[in-house]
Scaffold this active site. Sequence first.
Site, PDB file in Angstrom:
ATOM      1  N   GLY A  47       0.785  -1.225   0.000  1.00 64.64           N
ATOM      2  CA  GLY A  47       0.000   0.000   0.000  1.00 64.64           C
ATOM      3  C   GLY A  47       0.812   1.267   0.000  1.00 64.64           C
ATOM      4  N   ASP A 231      -4.068   1.853   2.071  1.00 64.09           N
ATOM      5  CA  ASP A 231      -3.169   0.714   1.975  1.00 64.09           C
ATOM      6  C   ASP A 231      -3.724  -0.465   1.177  1.00 64.09           C
ATOM      7  OD1 ASP A 231      -5.011   0.614   3.955  1.00 64.09           O
ATOM      8  OD2 ASP A 231      -3.676  -0.053   5.533  1.00 64.09           O
ATOM      9  N   THR A 232      -4.114  -0.223  -0.054  1.00 63.88           N
ATOM     10  CA  THR A 232      -4.419  -1.279  -1.013  1.00 63.88           C
ATOM     11  C   THR A 232      -3.155  -2.106  -1.231  1.00 63.88           C
ATOM     12  OG1 THR A 232      -6.085   0.055  -2.147  1.00 63.88           O
ATOM     13  CG2 THR A 232      -5.055  -1.674  -3.432  1.00 63.88           C
ATOM     14  N   VAL A 233      -3.282  -3.388  -1.579  1.00 64.55           N
ATOM     15  CA  VAL A 233      -2.112  -4.228  -1.835  1.00 64.55           C
ATOM     16  C   VAL A 233      -2.098  -4.677  -3.288  1.00 64.55           C
ATOM     17  CG1 VAL A 233      -2.077  -5.039   0.547  1.00 64.55           C
ATOM     18  CG2 VAL A 233      -3.274  -6.394  -1.180  1.00 64.55           C
TER      19      VAL A 233
END
Length: 417
Positions: A47, A231-233
Amino acid sequence: MENPMNCAEEQPPPSPLANSWSHQQDSVSSKTEKPKAVGGFVLVHAGAGYHSESKAKEYKHVCKRACQRAVDRLRAGALAVEAVAAALVELEDSPFTNAGMGSNLNLSGEIECDASIMDGKSLHYGAVGAISGMKNPVLVANRLLSEAQKGKLSAGRIPPCFLVGRGAHDWAVTHGIPPCPSEKMATKFSLSAYKRNKRKMELAEKMDTGHNQTKKRRQSSENENGSGCLDTVGAIVVDQEGNVAAAVSSGGLAMKHPGRVGQAAHYGCGCWAENACNMNPYSTAVSTSGCGEHLMRTMLARECSAAMQSEDAHQALLEAMQNKFISSPFLASEDRVLGGVIVLRCCRCAEAQPSQDIQAILVEFLWSHTTESMCVGYMSAQDSKAKTHISRLPPGAVPGQSLAIEGGVCRLMNGAE
């Protein structure tokens, strides 16, 4: 793996929206290793947002595990799309990431996830949006991709590539993906964050009415959905055949409206992967993170992929982030443009050596972000362990108005038989 390119030279900013360069050369250095059988390369991110020093170890650890999962699949001969899905499962399973388990809760106190995956070889894509009750949304997206590759359904129907909500959940169950009770997907951290955010919103709404109430609510929303919550992955992979793949997964913004679908599910916004062809000399893969609305309105993943066909990858990404994102006319009304990307491009090259002909895949990999920080990890099948790094804007840089960019080069070797 070769030493990463030095992307840490500070440049004097010509304007308030100029680029900021972070000084992180030591933390991303690596030793050159002897050529081994090519197996591929993976770059992951946990992220673009804010990663506190107190949790740095946990973020780095999950990136290491994700890299190892992908490399294990690559060493076993898996294609890039299989390896990238394996990396995403590891990232989704971590309680420290906003994807899958432990995702942000929406206004109703529920978890709704977005995910997508793209195969650079077939150019097929699969995605799910606002899906609940699935431990690993990326597996549903990957199944949509693989089912679409089988061709048309009965009566000549076109198979879906993007499903949302209850329809996505039911489709997954009918295709053998087990559901997970929503209450089991929430963690102590995500539940406490939801209660804290809800109290703040309720307090803001009681403070004033009319214009001031709207202003307070907007400010509260901006604070809660600021650079600390983005905080996307994601992951990008190149396999031993030179195929590329990309994937992304997200629980979305904290306190989002139910049914909201972010960039992680949208075509050309969350991820992009495209093998080299006659018109494009490089294979490219991209995964994004940040404020979904900003990334959707700029289609940043596809923009960065197209930019990677230029001669200088570093300069091309720098210009794309500056001109197509920070200074994009589509985001002219935004004070802060928050996002980050990981990108790679690769091409085959032959190297003559005295004893044997060596086929090599040259991989250039980069990451860039306008948020306070971005956590990444990378590993080739020739490496014994993954390397991790938390990239940060330099002191004094304004998130959303400055950017950091770093990266490296990896040469994957394979002796010709």
